[in-house]
Each structure stands twice: as C-alpha cells, then as structure tokens.
Design an enzyme around this catalytic site. Structure first.
Site, PDB file in Angstrom:
ATOM      1  CG  HIS A 100       4.179  -2.916  -0.367  1.00 50.42           C
ATOM      2  ND1 HIS A 100       3.927  -3.256   0.938  1.00 50.42           N
ATOM      3  CD2 HIS A 100       3.146  -3.409  -1.083  1.00 50.42           C
ATOM      4  CE1 HIS A 100       2.782  -3.926   1.001  1.00 50.42           C
ATOM      5  NE2 HIS A 100       2.283  -4.035  -0.218  1.00 50.42           N
ATOM      6  CD  GLU A 172      -0.656  -1.466  -1.628  1.00 52.87           C
ATOM      7  OE1 GLU A 172      -1.092  -2.004  -2.641  1.00 52.87           O
ATOM      8  OE2 GLU A 172      -0.261  -2.104  -0.628  1.00 52.87           O
TER       9      GLU A 172
HETATM   10  P1  PGA Z   1      -3.298  -8.017   0.195  1.00 52.63           P
HETATM   11  O1  PGA Z   1      -1.948  -7.219  -0.100  1.00 52.63           O
HETATM   12  O2  PGA Z   1      -3.974  -8.222  -1.127  1.00 52.63           O
HETATM   13  O3  PGA Z   1      -2.841  -9.293   0.834  1.00 52.63           O
HETATM   14  O4  PGA Z   1      -4.112  -7.170   1.096  1.00 52.63           O
HETATM   15  C1  PGA Z   1      -1.968  -6.124  -0.963  1.00 52.63           C
HETATM   16  C2  PGA Z   1      -0.622  -5.496  -1.003  1.00 52.63           C
HETATM   17  O5  PGA Z   1       0.133  -5.599  -0.030  1.00 52.63           O
HETATM   18  O6  PGA Z   1      -0.283  -4.893  -2.021  1.00 52.63           O
END
Ligand code: PGA
Length: 255
Positions: A100, A172
C-alpha cells in the site's frame, strides 16, 4: 434492477488503516459489519491493524474474512517488531495487503522486501492484494509499469505460477486516496488495462490468475458507478470503512 454490478466475484476490501484507537472501539466497529453480514453476494475482507486480528476473529460470527495490512518478508527469527505469515495464518487471517502506498512510503519498502512479502504470503496460503500506485496522468503508465516490472522479477513470477496462487492487484492513484474524489471510470479502465497488458506479457491472465481492484475515495455514493467500470473486479475502501453510516450503506447497496 440488480444494483450489484458484478455479484459473483466482487471483492470488497475494507482497509481500516491505523484505526480505531482502542480495542473497545474496534470491537464496536466490527460489530456493525458482523450485524450486516446476511446473505451477501460479495466478498467482504476487513484489513485491520494486526493487534486487533485475534480478538476480532473471536468476535466474528459472519462470513467476513480478515486481512493483515502488513506481513514480514522473513520466515521467523531475529526480526524484532515483525509478524510472520505463519503467525497470521495461525489466527485465521486469509488476506494480506502488500505495498500500500502509505506502507511503501512510511516503511521505505524496496522491491526485494515486497517480493519477500509476496513469497511469504504464498508460502502461508494467504491471498495477496498487491497495491500499485500512480501519480498524475502524465506519469501513470510509467509508474505502474515500473512497479510491476520491478516486483514481478522472474523468480517471483515463477513462484506465483508454480503455486497457482490467485491474487489481486489494486490500482491506487495517490492523488485520489483520502481526497474524497475518486478517479473517473475512463481513467480507471485505462490504468487497469495498462496493468493487464503488462501482466499479459509475463503470462498472467486477468480473471484467471488475478483480479483487479480500484482504491481511492470509494464510498457509498460512487461505488455502484465505479463497480460498473469494465475492468473493476472490486474495491479497496479506506476512509468509508470506519464510518458506520457508510459501512451500512455500502453493505445495503451491494447485497
Ligand atoms: P480512501 O483509501 O478510501 O480513504 O481513499 C483507500 C486506500 O488507501 O486504499
């Protein structure tokens, strides 16, 4: 109308990040999920902080699976502070989030460590959700290809293939994470196609060997729309995953 765009395999990952602050709050939050888990036609997985995994697993009377937000790249031994794949499996964890962008940045992960984590996940029968991030439109293609190329070296590629380990790749986009504004469908599809094209070159087939997710400001008001994007097989949800109203709405929309 069937509101669920892809009922069969839709993967919905709830990433609690470093929340909430106490075990009591974590149990209260999890109880909301527990109570909503009736005849679901999607696959909910909650990625909770490791310290909550065991107590929440004990509280779990639903079909919800647990995931970890981190796994050691090592097997066992003198690695103070780390948590191994075997430890995670022993408390019932099924999924692992790897790379991540917040973890990548904060723990300064290099590609060898990411590969090690992936191998540990495979070796312990944990399903990997591999995150790949990108910056703005100009650099997105290069960002995604560069990460995939460095992560899937021939050794890891062979390992994943020989174990027939099904995995997920989560797109992401950094600018959309936590911003309240998701990427538009056209670009989500475009970026996920870049990922699929790269993966095809190393002979991984989408929807057979792996699935693709989108993460970045997914919530109850945009989830159905995003779910309809051709390339999206599921979501990774951050902020909305710790908001009781959002959780309730999301489950009601998808079930
Ligand atoms: P968010 O985070 O939905 O708060 O944008 C998504 C993530 O970090 O996977």
């Amino acid at each position: 109308m069937n509101k669920n765009p892809k009922p069969k395999n839709l993967f919905v990952g709830f990433n609690w990040k470093m929340n909430p602050n106490t075990i009591t709050e974590a149990q209260e939050l999890f109880q909301i999920y527990n109570d909503l888990n009736v005849d679901l036609s999607f696959l909910p997985v909650i990625f909770v902080p490791n310290i909550y995994l065991y107590p929440l697993q004990k509280q779990n009377f639903s079909d919800i699976d647990f995931g970890t937000q981190n796994i050691s790249s090592k097997t066992a031994g003198a690695f103070t502070s780390q948590i191994s794949g075997q430890m995670l499996t022993s408390v019932g964890v099924k999924y692992v989030l790897i790379n991540h962008s917040e973890t990548h940045r904060n723990l300064k992960l290099d590609f060898e460590t990411i590969q090690g984590k992936f191998k540990q996940a495979i070796g312990n029968d944990l399903t990997t959700v591999l995150c790949v991030s990108c910056n703005d439109q100009e650099t997105a293609k290069a960002d995604l290809e560069n990460q995939l190329q460095n992560i899937f070296n021939s050794e890891l590629t062979q390992r994943v293939k020989s174990q027939k380990a099904i995995f997920y790749i989560a797109l992401e986009p950094i600018l959309n994470i936590g911003s309240g504004k998701a990427l538009d469908c056209e670009n989500i599809n475009k970026y996920l196609e870049i990922i699929s094209e790269f993966m095809a070159k190393i002979e991984f087939t989408k929807n057979q060997d792996y699935h693709t997710l989108y993460g970045g400001s997914v919530n109850a008001s945009n989830l159905i729309e995003i779910g309809k994007c051709d390339q999206v097989d599921g979501f990774l949800i951050g902020g909305a995953s710790i908001d009781p109203d959002q959780i309730t709405q999301i489950f009601n929309l998808l079930k």
